[in-house]
Scaffold this motif. Structure first.
Motif, PDB file in Angstrom:
ATOM      1  N   GLY A  65       0.807  -1.210   0.000  1.00  0.00           N
ATOM      2  CA  GLY A  65       0.000   0.000   0.000  1.00  0.00           C
ATOM      3  C   GLY A  65       0.838   1.257   0.000  1.00  0.00           C
ATOM      4  N   GLU A  66       0.185   2.390   0.246  1.00  0.00           N
ATOM      5  CA  GLU A  66       0.861   3.683   0.272  1.00  0.00           C
ATOM      6  C   GLU A  66       1.354   4.010   1.674  1.00  0.00           C
ATOM      7  OE1 GLU A  66      -0.975   7.010  -2.534  1.00  0.00           O
ATOM      8  OE2 GLU A  66      -2.542   5.976  -1.408  1.00  0.00           O
ATOM      9  N   THR A  67       2.506   4.642   1.758  1.00  0.00           N
ATOM     10  CA  THR A  67       2.910   5.229   3.021  1.00  0.00           C
ATOM     11  C   THR A  67       2.082   6.498   3.233  1.00  0.00           C
ATOM     12  OG1 THR A  67       4.619   6.653   2.068  1.00  0.00           O
ATOM     13  CG2 THR A  67       5.262   4.395   2.678  1.00  0.00           C
ATOM     14  N   LEU A  68       2.101   6.997   4.450  1.00  0.00           N
ATOM     15  CA  LEU A  68       1.355   8.215   4.740  1.00  0.00           C
ATOM     16  C   LEU A  68       1.888   9.392   3.931  1.00  0.00           C
ATOM     17  CD1 LEU A  68      -0.864   9.557   6.373  1.00  0.00           C
ATOM     18  CD2 LEU A  68       0.784   9.890   8.234  1.00  0.00           C
ATOM     19  N   ALA A  69       3.217   9.493   3.817  1.00  0.00           N
ATOM     20  CA  ALA A  69       3.814  10.593   3.049  1.00  0.00           C
ATOM     21  C   ALA A  69       3.413  10.518   1.582  1.00  0.00           C
ATOM     22  CB  ALA A  69       5.327  10.573   3.196  1.00  0.00           C
ATOM     23  N   GLN A  70       3.395   9.315   1.015  1.00  0.00           N
ATOM     24  CA  GLN A  70       2.985   9.158  -0.388  1.00  0.00           C
ATOM     25  C   GLN A  70       1.525   9.572  -0.565  1.00  0.00           C
ATOM     26  OE1 GLN A  70       3.919   4.992  -0.765  1.00  0.00           O
ATOM     27  NE2 GLN A  70       5.885   5.377  -1.780  1.00  0.00           N
ATOM     28  N   PHE A  71       0.708   9.168   0.362  1.00  0.00           N
ATOM     29  CA  PHE A  71      -0.714   9.501   0.288  1.00  0.00           C
ATOM     30  C   PHE A  71      -0.940  11.016   0.342  1.00  0.00           C
ATOM     31  CE2 PHE A  71      -4.347  10.626   3.047  1.00  0.00           C
ATOM     32  CZ  PHE A  71      -5.349  10.445   2.114  1.00  0.00           C
ATOM     33  N   VAL A  72      -0.323  11.686   1.296  1.00  0.00           N
ATOM     34  CA  VAL A  72      -0.531  13.127   1.446  1.00  0.00           C
ATOM     35  C   VAL A  72      -0.002  13.876   0.225  1.00  0.00           C
ATOM     36  CG1 VAL A  72       0.045  15.152   2.827  1.00  0.00           C
ATOM     37  CG2 VAL A  72      -0.585  13.018   3.963  1.00  0.00           C
ATOM     38  N   ALA A  73       1.131  13.453  -0.312  1.00  0.00           N
ATOM     39  CA  ALA A  73       1.673  14.104  -1.505  1.00  0.00           C
ATOM     40  C   ALA A  73       0.720  13.922  -2.690  1.00  0.00           C
ATOM     41  CB  ALA A  73       3.044  13.527  -1.836  1.00  0.00           C
ATOM     42  N   ARG A  74       0.127  12.728  -2.813  1.00  0.00           N
ATOM     43  CA  ARG A  74      -0.836  12.486  -3.897  1.00  0.00           C
ATOM     44  C   ARG A  74      -2.068  13.367  -3.720  1.00  0.00           C
ATOM     45  NH1 ARG A  74      -5.204   8.926  -4.169  1.00  0.00           N
ATOM     46  NH2 ARG A  74      -4.475   7.582  -2.474  1.00  0.00           N
ATOM     47  N   LYS A  75      -2.537  13.471  -2.483  1.00  0.00           N
ATOM     48  CA  LYS A  75      -3.705  14.298  -2.228  1.00  0.00           C
ATOM     49  C   LYS A  75      -3.442  15.766  -2.565  1.00  0.00           C
ATOM     50  CE  LYS A  75      -6.522  11.412  -1.515  1.00  0.00           C
ATOM     51  NZ  LYS A  75      -7.731  11.324  -2.339  1.00  0.00           N
TER      52      LYS A  75
END
Length: 215
Positions: free
Chosen positions: A135-145
């Motif tokens: 899955g996504e790390t939290l940092a990857q998720f926030v950057a995508r958002k």
């Protein structure tokens, strides 16, 4: 995000401080002075507090919530609707688009966070700082958002964004807006308003009883 784990409305889940810090480090500066946000209606796995995939449909209650949200948003001057392409968000977006004669623009970048191997398991003890296998790390998720929301809010204004609970957490952090129980419900329409450089989120009227605390 691709699964939607929002915690019980009166608790703050582990890892939320990290999410907020990452979001605050990537501030949004929309050119508009207001826009709208809508979390999708409830799903069966929301009610069961289970991490869900992109094809999870709205429950009967979720369909009712989407219809109610359409009523609440019908009089708002919405010009663009941008939504996650996850089924629960897309179906909610189509419901609220009808009174405006608009076609929602579906974007995979607006999906809930991808929780990988956790999908199908309990989200009751969600830790946003986890690093799920596949899955996504939290940092990857926030950057995508950040990328997705920046693009969505660049559409002809006023814009309505239809997405997920995790998206709302990230959006609020990027705008410096506090998140509390009044804004976290399924299919609760929100109007984000800017005064100077300060944003706030205003719930539009009420919400249906029985909504889930999970995204």
């Amino acid at each position: 995000m691709s699964t939607e784990p929002i915690p019980a409305l009166h608790t703050r889940p582990p890892g939320l401080l990290q999410l907020e810090a990452l979001g605050a480090a990537l501030p949004l500066a929309p050119a508009c002075d207001h826009f709208y946000f809508l979390r999708h209606g409830q799903t069966g796995r929301n009610a069961q507090r289970i991490f869900q995939d992109v094809d999870e449909p709205l429950s009967a209650l979720g369909l009712q919530q989407a219809a109610r949200a359409a009523e609440l948003l019908a009089g708002e001057p919405i010009r663009s609707i941008v939504c996650s392409d996850a089924r629960r968000a897309l179906d909610t977006a189509h419901a609220v688009a009808v009174p405006h004669g608009l076609t929602p623009a579906a974007q995979d970048m607006l999906r809930e966070r991808h929780f990988g191997a956790l999908i199908g398991t309990s989200s009751a003890a969600i830790d946003w700082a986890c690093e799920p296998e596949g899955g996504e790390t939290l940092a990857q998720f926030v950057a995508r958002k950040h990328r997705a929301l920046d693009a969505a809010l660049g559409q002809p204004a006023p814009v309505l964004v239809v997405a997920h609970g995790g998206t709302l957490y990230a959006l609020a952090a990027m705008l410096g807006v506090p998140v509390d129980a009044s804004v976290l419900g399924n299919a609760q329409p929100l109007r984000f308003e800017r005064t100077g450089t300060t944003w706030r989120a205003v719930p539009l009227q009420g919400q249906l009883r029985g909504e889930s605390a999970l995204a």
